[in-house]
Design a protein around this motif. Structure first.
Motif, PDB file in Angstrom:
ATOM      1  N   GLY A 123      -2.381  -3.807   0.026  1.00  0.00           N
ATOM      2  CA  GLY A 123      -1.710  -3.703  -1.261  1.00  0.00           C
ATOM      3  C   GLY A 123      -2.520  -4.425  -2.312  1.00  0.00           C
ATOM      4  O   GLY A 123      -3.727  -4.602  -2.146  1.00  0.00           O
ATOM      5  N   ALA A 138       0.811  -1.218   0.000  1.00  0.00           N
ATOM      6  CA  ALA A 138       0.000   0.000   0.000  1.00  0.00           C
ATOM      7  C   ALA A 138       0.848   1.274   0.000  1.00  0.00           C
ATOM      8  O   ALA A 138       0.383   2.324  -0.442  1.00  0.00           O
ATOM      9  N   GLU A 177       0.868   2.779  -3.378  1.00  0.00           N
ATOM     10  CA  GLU A 177      -0.479   2.657  -3.931  1.00  0.00           C
ATOM     11  C   GLU A 177      -0.582   3.206  -5.351  1.00  0.00           C
ATOM     12  O   GLU A 177      -1.234   2.626  -6.212  1.00  0.00           O
TER      13      GLU A 177
END
Lengths: 268, 193
Positions: free
Chosen positions: A177, A145, A148
Motif C-alpha cells: 500500500g 493495495a 490501489e
C-alpha cells in the motif's frame, strides 16, 4: 549442582556486536551478558561512540566536489572517443560539482545541510521513513493495495503530479500500500512492498526543490537501511530496504525502467 | 521523465551496447569515487597523492573489469584494487629510495587527513583525526573499513588479503590505541600539576 559459570565473552564478539556483525544466534547471549555486566556495557557504549565520532570526522571528505580528472578516470577508456570526451567530461564535471551538494549532501550532514536550511537530505529522510513504517507490522501504510486506484489518485493529488506504484511482482515484491510522508518542503509519497519472507521495501517519490538538477543513481546506507536514490526530471526517487546492495540495485533498475516506460506512454 | 541516467555496462557478461557511450562517466564508478577518495586519504594522508591513487585505481578497475564478478559488491572490489595499487606503489617507492620510506612507518608524522577544518566543528573530532594518524597504516585501514565503511569482516579480509583473525586483531589494537589516546589529555594534566 550449581549452574556453570557463563563463558567469558570473546573480544571478537564485542567488536562484532558493536559493528552489527555478530551472528544472530549469539546476539541473545551477548545482550544477556550486556545487561548484567556494567563494565562490558560501558565498553560497548564507548566503542559505539567511537564509531559515530569516526564517521562524523571522516564523512566530510565525501561531500567534497569530485575533481574532473577522477570523473574522466571513471569513464570508459576509449581511444577513439577522445574527441568526444574532451567536451563531455568538463560538462559532466560542472554538473557533478552542482550535484555533490545534492546527491551527497547527507554525507556532509552538518557541513552542507544546515547551511541550506534543510534538516536532512533525501536519502536520509527516505531511510528514516522506511525504518519507521516498515517496522510497523499492522499499519505500515495508510491505504492498502486493494485500493490501489484510490491510493494513486490521492497521492497524485497531494503531490501535484502523476505518481503510480511500479509493479515489482517480477522481482518478488508485492505492493502493500502507500502513505503520505512529510518532507522538507514537499510532501513525499511512500509505496511499501513486501516479499514472501515479509521483507519490506519502500519507494519514495517527491518533487525536488527547484534548482537541484539531476543525479545519477546513488547509494547510501543509513542505520542499516540501504537507499538507492536518483533525481530525474525534478522528481526525487528513493528505494529503501534492508537488503543487500546488489539486490536493491536490481530493484531500482526495474523501478526506473517502469517509470521511464510509463512516462514515455504518457508522452505519446 | 527523460531516459537518463542510463546504465552503461560494467558487467563483463553484457556486451557493449550503443547506449554504453564511451567517454561517459560510469554512474556506479562515479558513485564510488567519494568513498574511494576517503579510503585513499586514510591510506596516504595526503590530498594530492590520494587523488592520484584514486585515479590509478579507476584505471585499473577498467583494465580488470572482466575480473569483477557481476552482482558482487563493486565497492569492496574497488577497495581491494586500491589496497593492492597502494601496496605496490609503496614497494616501488621503497625500492627507489631504500632509506626513505616514511609511508611504511607506523604513526607517520607526515600523515594528515586533509578534511577542511571548518567541516569539523567539534574540537574532539579534530583531535580524533590526529589520533587516527598515529595509528599504524594497517590499523587505520581496518578501522576505516569496519567502523566507517561498515564492510563485513570477511570482506575486509578479502580486501586486504589477510586472514580474518588478522583483521580482528588489527581492529582490536586500533580501537584499544584510540581509546588510550583519547584518555591521554587527562593524564598529561596530571603530569603538569
Amino acid at each position: 549442582m550449581s549452574a556453570p559459570a557463563p563463558s567469558p565473552i570473546p573480544d571478537a564478539d564485542v567488536h562484532a556486536y558493536v559493528d552489527g556483525q555478530l551472528a544472530s544466534a549469539r546476539v541473545a547471549a551477548f545482550e544477556a551478558a550486556l545487561a548484567s555486566d556494567a563494565e562490558l556495557a560501558a565498553r560497548v557504549a564507548g566503542m559505539r561512540a567511537l564509531n559515530a565520532a569516526l564517521r562524523d570526522a571522516l564523512d566530510p571528505v565525501l561531500a567534497e566536489p569530485i575533481p574532473a580528472r577522477l570523473l574522466a578516470a571513471a569513464s570508459a577508456p576509449d581511444r577513439h572517443a577522445a574527441g568526444v570526451r574532451r567536451w563531455i567530461v568538463p560538462a559532466f564535471a560542472a554538473a557533478a560539482t552542482l550535484l555533490v551538494g545534492v546527491g551527497l549532501g547527507w554525507f556532509g550532514r552538518d557541513a552542507l545541510i544546515e547551511h541550506s536550511g534543510t534538516p536532512t537530505t533525501f536519502a536520509r529522510q527516505a531511510a528514516f521513513a522506511h525504518a519507521l513504517y516498515a517496522a510497523d507490522v499492522n499499519r505500515p501504510v495508510e491505504v492498502w493495495a486493494n485500493e490501489e486506484k484510490r491510493l494513486v489518485t490521492w497521492l497524485t493529488k497531494r503531490l501535484g503530479f502523476a505518481v503510480h506504484a511500479p509493479d515489482l511482482n517480477g522481482v518478488g515484491y508485492a505492493l502493500v500500500g502507500g502513505r503520505l510522508v512529510a518532507g522538507n518542503e514537499q510532501p513525499t509519497a511512500l509505496f511499501m512492498y513486501e516479499n514472501a519472507d515479509k521483507q519490506r521495501l519502500s519507494l519514495q517519490v517527491r518533487r525536488q526543490p527547484s534548482g537541484t538538477g539531476e543525479t545519477a543513481f546513488r547509494y547510501a546506507v543509513e542505520n542499516g537501511v540501504g537507499v538507492f536514490y536518483w533525481i530525474d526530471d525534478a522528481c526525487g526517487y528513493a528505494i529503501s530496504g534492508s537488503v543487500d546492495r546488489a539486490q536493491l540495485l536490481r530493484i531500482s533498475q526495474v523501478v526506473y525502467g517502469q517509470l521511464a516506460a510509463a512516462e514515455a506512454a504518457v508522452a505519446k | 521523465m527523460r531516459v537518463s541516467p542510463r546504465w552503461p555496462s560494467f558487467d563483463p557478461v553484457t556486451p557493449h551496447t550503443a547506449s554504453d557511450a564511451p567517454g561517459l562517466p560510469h554512474p556506479e564508478l562515479v558513485a564510488a569515487i567519494p568513498r574511494l577518495r576517503r579510503y585513499a586519504r586514510v591510506l596516504t594522508g595526503d590530498a594530492t597523492r590520494s587523488d592520484d591513487l584514486v585515479q590509478d585505481t579507476l584505471a585499473r578497475a577498467w583494465e580488470k573489469r572482466r575480473l569483477w564478478r557481476s552482482g558482487s559488491d563493486l565497492r569492496a572490489w574497488l577497495f581491494t584494487i586500491m589496497h593492492n595499487v597502494h601496496v605496490n606503489q609503496l614497494a616501488l617507492a621503497r625500492r627507489d629510495a631504500a632509506n626513505v620510506s616514511i609511508d611504511a612507518d607506523p604513526g607517520n608524522p607526515a600523515w594528515q587527513l586533509p578534511v577542511r577544518s571548518e567541516a569539523l566543528d567539534r574540537l574532539e573530532l579534530l583531535e580524533l583525526v590526529e589520533h587516527i594518524g598515529r595509528l599504524s597504516p594497517d590499523q587505520r585501514e581496518v578501522l576505516l573499513l569496519a567502523a566507517v565503511e561498515e564492510l563485513r569482516y570477511d570482506e575486509i579480509a578479502g580486501v586486504l588479503s589477510v586472514p580474518i583473525g588478522t583483521v580482528m586483531s588489527r581492529l582490536s589494537r586500533a580501537r584499544g590505541k584510540l581509546r588510550q589516546m583519547l584518555a591521554e589529555p587527562a593524564a598529561a594534566l596530571r603530569v603538569v600539576k
